[in-house]
Write a protein that holds these residues in place. Sequence first.
Motif, PDB file in Angstrom:
ATOM      1  N   ARG B  52       0.806  -1.228   0.000  1.00  0.00           N
ATOM      2  CA  ARG B  52       0.000   0.000   0.000  1.00  0.00           C
ATOM      3  C   ARG B  52       0.835   1.273   0.000  1.00  0.00           C
ATOM      4  N   CYS B  53       1.935   1.246   0.770  1.00  0.00           N
ATOM      5  CA  CYS B  53       2.590   2.515   1.094  1.00  0.00           C
ATOM      6  C   CYS B  53       3.994   2.718   0.508  1.00  0.00           C
ATOM      7  N   ALA B  54       4.629   1.666  -0.019  1.00  0.00           N
ATOM      8  CA  ALA B  54       6.036   1.820  -0.403  1.00  0.00           C
ATOM      9  C   ALA B  54       6.226   2.693  -1.632  1.00  0.00           C
ATOM     10  N   TRP B  55       5.226   2.720  -2.498  1.00  0.00           N
ATOM     11  CA  TRP B  55       5.314   3.528  -3.718  1.00  0.00           C
ATOM     12  C   TRP B  55       4.083   4.422  -3.822  1.00  0.00           C
ATOM     13  N   PRO B  56       4.196   5.508  -4.604  1.00  0.00           N
ATOM     14  CA  PRO B  56       3.004   6.354  -4.773  1.00  0.00           C
ATOM     15  C   PRO B  56       1.860   5.536  -5.378  1.00  0.00           C
ATOM     16  N   GLU B  57       0.664   5.962  -5.104  1.00  0.00           N
ATOM     17  CA  GLU B  57      -0.513   5.240  -5.597  1.00  0.00           C
ATOM     18  C   GLU B  57      -0.478   5.117  -7.121  1.00  0.00           C
ATOM     19  N   GLY B  58      -0.843   3.949  -7.627  1.00  0.00           N
ATOM     20  CA  GLY B  58      -0.917   3.763  -9.071  1.00  0.00           C
ATOM     21  C   GLY B  58       0.370   3.283  -9.719  1.00  0.00           C
ATOM     22  N   VAL B  59       1.483   3.350  -8.991  1.00  0.00           N
ATOM     23  CA  VAL B  59       2.765   2.902  -9.545  1.00  0.00           C
ATOM     24  C   VAL B  59       2.841   1.373  -9.512  1.00  0.00           C
ATOM     25  N   ASP B  60       3.171   0.773 -10.654  1.00  0.00           N
ATOM     26  CA  ASP B  60       3.353  -0.684 -10.700  1.00  0.00           C
ATOM     27  C   ASP B  60       4.696  -1.020 -10.071  1.00  0.00           C
ATOM     28  N   ALA B  61       4.707  -1.989  -9.187  1.00  0.00           N
ATOM     29  CA  ALA B  61       5.975  -2.354  -8.562  1.00  0.00           C
ATOM     30  C   ALA B  61       5.884  -3.777  -8.044  1.00  0.00           C
TER      31      ALA B  61
END
Lengths: 111, 143
Positions: B52-61
Amino acid sequence: MDVTTEVHGEALIHRVSGRIDTGTAADAERKLTAEVRQGRRVAMDMTGVAYVSSAGLRVVLMAAKLAKANRGAISLFGLQATVREVFAMSGFDKVVTIRDDEASALAAVAP
Amino acid sequence: MVEIRLSSDRAPEAVESTLDAIEAHLVAAGAAEPEVMQMRLVAEEIVTNIARCAWPEGVDAQFHVELAAETREAGLHVSMTTIDDGVAFDPTAQAEPDIEASLDDRGIGGLGMFLVREMTDAQRYERENGENRFRVERLLPRG
């Protein structure tokens, strides 16, 4: 997770089964807060719940806050040992009424 | 020693499959039911937070989980490491929730990582080469 609801006089019993976790939290929130929002008196039967994570604790906390705000009441009973441990560890046993059996849980929410 | 490495994207279904795989792996390694549930809870709190929190919302990772279960004399030693290249986040440095607060004052913030600390014997965080590596360990005593 599933919830069936029974009427017991002025109180309701939500019989909960399954897991209350990140995956089921939204569904659990809908099912477990609808009645307390109306100020109903609810005892939650947790006998069939084997797993509660912090996402599940959040739902229980929300239900307890809604019960208080709407002059209803809520209690939990039948917690499995591992679930009870999570409640104790997080201090939730101090903010939510927990009883061993159905009769005492119903008595705890009686007007 | 049984070891697996899992990779997951951020979708809730992928996270759920990862948690199921961790649970199945611990059962296969011989862990008892209550401890399997506790370790799943530990994994859920850590992995959900990353997704949920490691990357900005919407970023594929993608992130990874390494899980090892080793039979020792005292019991089954479980270690779990999560690896992600998201924003630096040290789970060991989070404020403790106030577990004595009254119902009105009680919040939910910080509770997940608090449970992780309570339910594991050791936690270690490292930020290395742009990656978060968070390792927890727990000895499950013989039944």
